[in-house]
Design an enzyme around this catalytic site. Structure first.
Site, PDB file in Angstrom:
ATOM      1  N   ALA A 203     -14.246  86.732  -2.796  1.00  0.00           N
ATOM      2  CA  ALA A 203     -15.042  85.703  -3.461  1.00  0.00           C
ATOM      3  C   ALA A 203     -16.521  86.011  -3.499  1.00  0.00           C
ATOM      4  O   ALA A 203     -17.272  85.339  -4.210  1.00  0.00           O
ATOM      5  CB  ALA A 203     -14.825  84.363  -2.763  1.00  0.00           C
TER       6      ALA A 203
ATOM      7  N   SER B 285     -16.368  91.278  -1.085  1.00  0.00           N
ATOM      8  CA  SER B 285     -15.099  90.694  -0.658  1.00  0.00           C
ATOM      9  C   SER B 285     -14.417  90.069  -1.863  1.00  0.00           C
ATOM     10  O   SER B 285     -14.808  90.305  -3.008  1.00  0.00           O
ATOM     11  CB  SER B 285     -15.343  89.650   0.435  1.00  0.00           C
TER      12      SER B 285
ATOM     13  N   ASP C 212     -11.473  89.695   6.482  1.00  0.00           N
ATOM     14  CA  ASP C 212     -11.725  88.503   7.285  1.00  0.00           C
ATOM     15  C   ASP C 212     -11.013  88.637   8.628  1.00  0.00           C
ATOM     16  O   ASP C 212      -9.810  88.917   8.677  1.00  0.00           O
ATOM     17  CB  ASP C 212     -11.224  87.257   6.560  1.00  0.00           C
TER      18      ASP C 212
ATOM     19  N   TYR D 284     -22.245  93.404   0.679  1.00  0.00           N
ATOM     20  CA  TYR D 284     -21.118  92.588   1.137  1.00  0.00           C
ATOM     21  C   TYR D 284     -20.195  92.373  -0.052  1.00  0.00           C
ATOM     22  O   TYR D 284     -20.537  91.666  -0.996  1.00  0.00           O
ATOM     23  CB  TYR D 284     -21.657  91.270   1.694  1.00  0.00           C
TER      24      TYR D 284
ATOM     25  N   GLY E  91     -38.037 105.905  -7.645  1.00  0.00           N
ATOM     26  CA  GLY E  91     -37.512 104.555  -7.631  1.00  0.00           C
ATOM     27  C   GLY E  91     -36.006 104.599  -7.520  1.00  0.00           C
ATOM     28  O   GLY E  91     -35.420 105.573  -7.043  1.00  0.00           O
TER      29      GLY E  91
ATOM     30  N   GLU F 191      -6.599 100.967  -5.919  1.00  0.00           N
ATOM     31  CA  GLU F 191      -7.187 102.151  -5.286  1.00  0.00           C
ATOM     32  C   GLU F 191      -6.208 103.322  -5.302  1.00  0.00           C
ATOM     33  O   GLU F 191      -6.590 104.467  -5.607  1.00  0.00           O
ATOM     34  CB  GLU F 191      -7.598 101.827  -3.848  1.00  0.00           C
TER      35      GLU F 191
ATOM     36  N   ASP G  97     -34.945  93.780 -15.646  1.00  0.00           N
ATOM     37  CA  ASP G  97     -35.124  94.156 -14.234  1.00  0.00           C
ATOM     38  C   ASP G  97     -36.485  93.663 -13.771  1.00  0.00           C
ATOM     39  O   ASP G  97     -37.323  94.426 -13.303  1.00  0.00           O
ATOM     40  CB  ASP G  97     -35.003  95.670 -14.071  1.00  0.00           C
TER      41      ASP G  97
END
Length: 525
Positions: free
Chosen positions: A131, A129, A283, A127, A341, A176, A442
């Protein structure tokens, strides 16, 4: 029985949007706020929302035509003033129509519209965006956060860089476009386990233009570096969980290059990748309407008196009552079978492990070669230093610029068998590691093996030789996030780990406090 029809109202930040969803999207109307200069000012965005709300809602209701069965709205996270306009509008409409009210988490709505469009049952979700930048997966009734930004969202980083060069808002699409004519220059690459940080990258990009690098080259390199970081942590979540589907959601997800990179990573791993069309990425009211619909069907409505907005509403705070599956995950007690992995392939002999770091097709070759060589050297140095410090680690046999031959450890990987005893053992081992002036970088249960009644650490590619408290806190934060996202009793396991950690490391309390500070950074920004 006819499908329920839900009106969804989105108003968390820059866009006031309304949609009606039944079996499919019925209609969608939006009125985005575009600041004349600079970024989004919360008060001005709220004033915009108030001025357009009636018109947007009327258009949606007129086009929908038929009766509305419920009103859903974005209850958080977001900008407080904007959220309150959307909430007030939704309450008023629900009362007027005499229908239930539904408060929808904005981030989860992005995930659910992605699942609806792709038909993926149980994906890992990136996700991205303005913020928010998070990697999520579902387990036992909640969307768990495997990793997220620790400073600034990816979209905000792109927009702030653009504003510093007098480019209009939003800056992402302009970057972009400019990136298509650029070439790679080195910029900082910051991955901390499955977490990310973009502020250093943004600052370095500004400095690069100040010293004369072309905007095209800097835009290209900013994108390639930031997106590679996002794809890497998504791949880490895939490798850790064993899931085989990836969805990209959020406004930044409309970027064609980011989609291309995720598709390439999934192709190399044999996983499936999809992203919704652009109309569902930024949004929008459709995602609120759809998520409101499935929440209504699950009985998750909200009384008017309890519909207070929550600007800091986390994805992992939502009780996902509408999903009845537990979420696919490796089963406790299952043996390790994968030989690949997130970063490397592993070949086993009778006594040795040959770990070969793999070229990543999604990264530009210059960046990929740099990371492979840097991480291979860092891993070999850290394992040797840890062994000298009394930390349980495998013996190094040989090292090249992309390959390490090391001792084979016969034992159980903790992600399959984690319990209180092993968690305490992990705390003892990590305490010794930090005492030796080394951080792992990690620290997930994929990189811990129970061998000879002790927890051994492996995979030191993100390690540092340091006694600073911040990277120590990040180590603990990465581990605690892993426990929260992949175990049913994370608090019990964290407590056991802390007991072992405190027993082995005199500065443990300071590190634990820093971990809590780091946890608080991972919020809607």
């Amino acid at each position: 029985m006819p499908e329920k029809r839900v009106l969804g109202i989105e108003g968390t930040a820059w866009n006031f949007s309304a949609a009606v969803f039944a079996e499919d999207l019925v209609c969608l109307h939006s009125a985005p706020y575009v600041p004349p200069t600079g970024g989004i000012h919360p008060r001005e965005a709220a004033q915009h929302h108030a001025s357009v709300a009636s018109d947007v809602i009327r258009k949606a209701l007129d086009e929908a035509g038929e009766k509305i069965d419920a009103v859903a709205f974005s209850i958080g996270p977001g900008l407080g003033p904007s959220l309150r306009i959307a909430a007030t509008t939704a309450r008023t409409l629900a009362l007027k129509l005499g229908v239930p009210l539904i408060g929808v988490n904005h981030c989860v709505a992005h995930v659910e519209i992605g699942r609806w469009y792709t038909k993926f049952a149980d994906p890992i979700v990136l996700y991205a965006s303005g913020a928010n930048t998070q990697v999520l997966g579902f387990l036992n009734g909640k969307y768990r956060i495997f990793g997220e930004t620790l400073d600034i969202g990816l979209g905000n980083a792109l927009d702030k860089f653009a504003r510093s060069h007098n480019l209009p808002h939003p800056g992402g699409p302009i970057i972009e476009k400019m990136a298509k004519d650029g070439s790679y220059i080195h910029l900082p690459y910051t991955v901390k386990g499955m977490d990310l940080a973009f502020s250093g990258l943004m600052s370095a990009a500004k400095e690069a233009t100040q010293r004369g690098e072309s905007m095209e080259d800097v835009c290209f390199s900013f994108q390639e570096t930031a997106f590679a970081m996002c794809v890497e942590v998504t791949e880490r979540a895939l490798a850790h969980t064993g899931k085989d589907e990836v969805i990209l959601v959020g406004g930044v997800g409309a970027n064609a290059r980011l989609q291309e990179m995720l598709a390439k990573m999934c192709e190399e791993r044999g996983a499936k990748f999809m992203a919704p069309p652009r109309v569902y990425m930024g949004d929008n009211g459709a995602m609120i309407a759809y998520t409101g619909k499935i929440m209504l069907e699950a009985g998750s409505t909200i009384p008017i008196a309890e519909s207070v907005v929550n600007p800091g509403f986390r994805s992992d705070q939502v009780e996902v009552t509408w999903r009845h599956d537990a979420g696919q995950l490796f089963a406790p007690g299952q043996s390790e079978t994968a030989e690949r992995g997130a970063e490397a392939s592993v070949n086993l002999t009778d006594k040795d492990v040959v770990k070969t770091r793999l070229a990543k097709g999604y990264r530009v070759p210059e960046l990929d070669r740099h990371l492979i060589a840097e991480r291979t050297r860092a891993e070999a140095r850290a394992i040797s230093a840890a062994r000298r410090g009394g930390v349980p680690v495998p013996v190094i046999r040989d090292v090249t610029d992309h390959e390490i031959v090391m001792e084979k450890l016969d034992g159980d990987v903790l992600k399959y068998v984690m319990n209180e005893e092993y968690a305490k053992g992990a705390g003892l081992t990590v305490g010794k590691l930090h005492k030796a002036g080394i951080t792992h970088g990690d620290l997930t249960t994929s990189n811990m093996i129970w061998h000879n009644d002790r927890v051994y650490l492996i995979d030191f590619g993100l390690s540092q030789m340091t006694e600073e408290i911040e990277p120590r806190g990040v180590d603990l934060h990465v581990l605690f996030q892993t426990l929260e996202s992949t175990t049913e009793n994370p608090e019990t396991l964290k407590s056991a780990f802390i007991n072992g950690y405190c027993a082995a490391f005199s500065e443990a309390e300071n590190v634990i406090r820093r971990e809590h500070e780091i946890e608080l950074r991972g919020r809607y920004l």
